[in-house]
Write an enzyme that holds these catalytic residues in place. Sequence first.
Site, PDB file in Angstrom:
ATOM      1  N   SER A  71       0.897  -1.096   0.004  1.00 47.05           N
ATOM      2  CA  SER A  71      -0.244   0.104  -0.026  1.00 47.05           C
ATOM      3  C   SER A  71       0.841   1.365  -0.081  1.00 47.05           C
ATOM      4  O   SER A  71       0.408   2.387   0.039  1.00 47.05           O
ATOM      5  CB  SER A  71      -1.131  -0.096   1.249  1.00 47.05           C
ATOM      6  OG  SER A  71      -1.917  -0.908   1.102  1.00 47.05           O
ATOM      7  N   LYS A  74      -0.006   3.672  -2.614  1.00 46.35           N
ATOM      8  CA  LYS A  74      -1.035   4.758  -2.366  1.00 46.35           C
ATOM      9  C   LYS A  74      -0.424   5.969  -2.459  1.00 46.35           C
ATOM     10  O   LYS A  74      -1.226   7.119  -2.478  1.00 46.35           O
ATOM     11  CB  LYS A  74      -1.982   4.562  -1.139  1.00 46.35           C
ATOM     12  CG  LYS A  74      -2.731   3.129  -1.611  1.00 46.35           C
ATOM     13  CD  LYS A  74      -3.596   2.682  -0.217  1.00 46.35           C
ATOM     14  CE  LYS A  74      -4.662   1.365  -0.717  1.00 46.35           C
ATOM     15  NZ  LYS A  74      -4.597   0.588   0.490  1.00 46.35           N
ATOM     16  N   SER A 132      -5.656   3.108   5.116  1.00 49.70           N
ATOM     17  CA  SER A 132      -5.295   2.400   3.772  1.00 49.70           C
ATOM     18  C   SER A 132      -6.307   1.861   3.049  1.00 49.70           C
ATOM     19  O   SER A 132      -6.311   0.692   2.707  1.00 49.70           O
ATOM     20  CB  SER A 132      -4.260   1.485   4.182  1.00 49.70           C
ATOM     21  OG  SER A 132      -3.324   1.294   3.141  1.00 49.70           O
ATOM     22  N   LYS A 249       3.745   6.575   4.764  1.00 51.93           N
ATOM     23  CA  LYS A 249       2.667   5.648   4.457  1.00 51.93           C
ATOM     24  C   LYS A 249       3.346   4.105   4.786  1.00 51.93           C
ATOM     25  O   LYS A 249       4.368   3.704   4.398  1.00 51.93           O
ATOM     26  CB  LYS A 249       2.336   5.660   3.011  1.00 51.93           C
ATOM     27  CG  LYS A 249       1.344   4.454   2.463  1.00 51.93           C
ATOM     28  CD  LYS A 249      -0.241   5.049   3.011  1.00 51.93           C
ATOM     29  CE  LYS A 249      -1.309   4.036   2.897  1.00 51.93           C
ATOM     30  NZ  LYS A 249      -1.189   2.881   3.659  1.00 51.93           N
TER      31      LYS A 249
END
Length: 300
Positions: A71, A74, A132, A249
Amino acid sequence: MIKGIKGIRRRRVAAVAVTAGAVLATGAFAAAPAQAVTTPTIMGKTGYVMNNANGATLYNKGMDTKLSTGSTTKIMTAKVVLSQSNLNLDAKVTIQKAYSDYIVAKGASSAHLIVGDKVTVRQLLYGLMLPSGCDAAYALADKYGTGSTRALRVKSFLAKMNSTAKSLGMTNSHFDSFDGIGNGGNYSTAKDLTKLASNAMKSANFRAIVKTKSYTAKTITKTGSTRTMAAWTNTNTLLSSYSGAIGVKTGSGVEAKYCLVFAATRNGKTVIGTILADTNATQRATDATKLLNYGFAKLA
């Protein structure tokens, strides 16, 4: 008498000169050397840290090794959205059943968006980056891609992700998903992701989102009433555990294992970096802490 005094003075000057020469030779008056900073050992397969001010490398372990990114993908999703011309963060997006079905089919992380609710782009970005949410990622790709069908819009959005990567010089990266659940062609490197994050952090909106620990969205239901969503908690634990942490992140997955793109600012200096393929969520935070400490020590 005067001749004797002159002789004494000459002998004293000579003695001082000899002593000074000896001091310089031994380096007794030289500045003490800076204590060497021990390079940390991390469990992550690869890692990279740089000085955000000038891009100088501070730590490198396999920085150009291509790996699945989970993720952390993202970050690019958010970057593409926030780079749209005439972006309206208050524009509303209606949550489609396809987004919910996708979450169920993939067993993906979710922002728990409700089908039929109207959610702002700003809220979707928080849902994307804090819990997320892959449903939020799908909604954003559908919104900002172009085409007559959802599939075409997603394809268009992915093209934007890859063209952005190319423009940023991310030569070892490719995206085939909007959320990190790839189809065999979603990969990047510790260095490329760090480069991406550094660029994304130039956006005030991005910075505000990724440093937020918790966010509560109020959406509009099908009937027009207001729904207060359960609070979204940021999966990046460094925001609470590391002084000066400012983002960015987490990522995980069967192939990606545990990843983290991280950044912190102390005494006006920002260190930013990435760990890929770590052993577990706790270890990635431990490794990131080591690398941040090392980065700041190198900049001291």
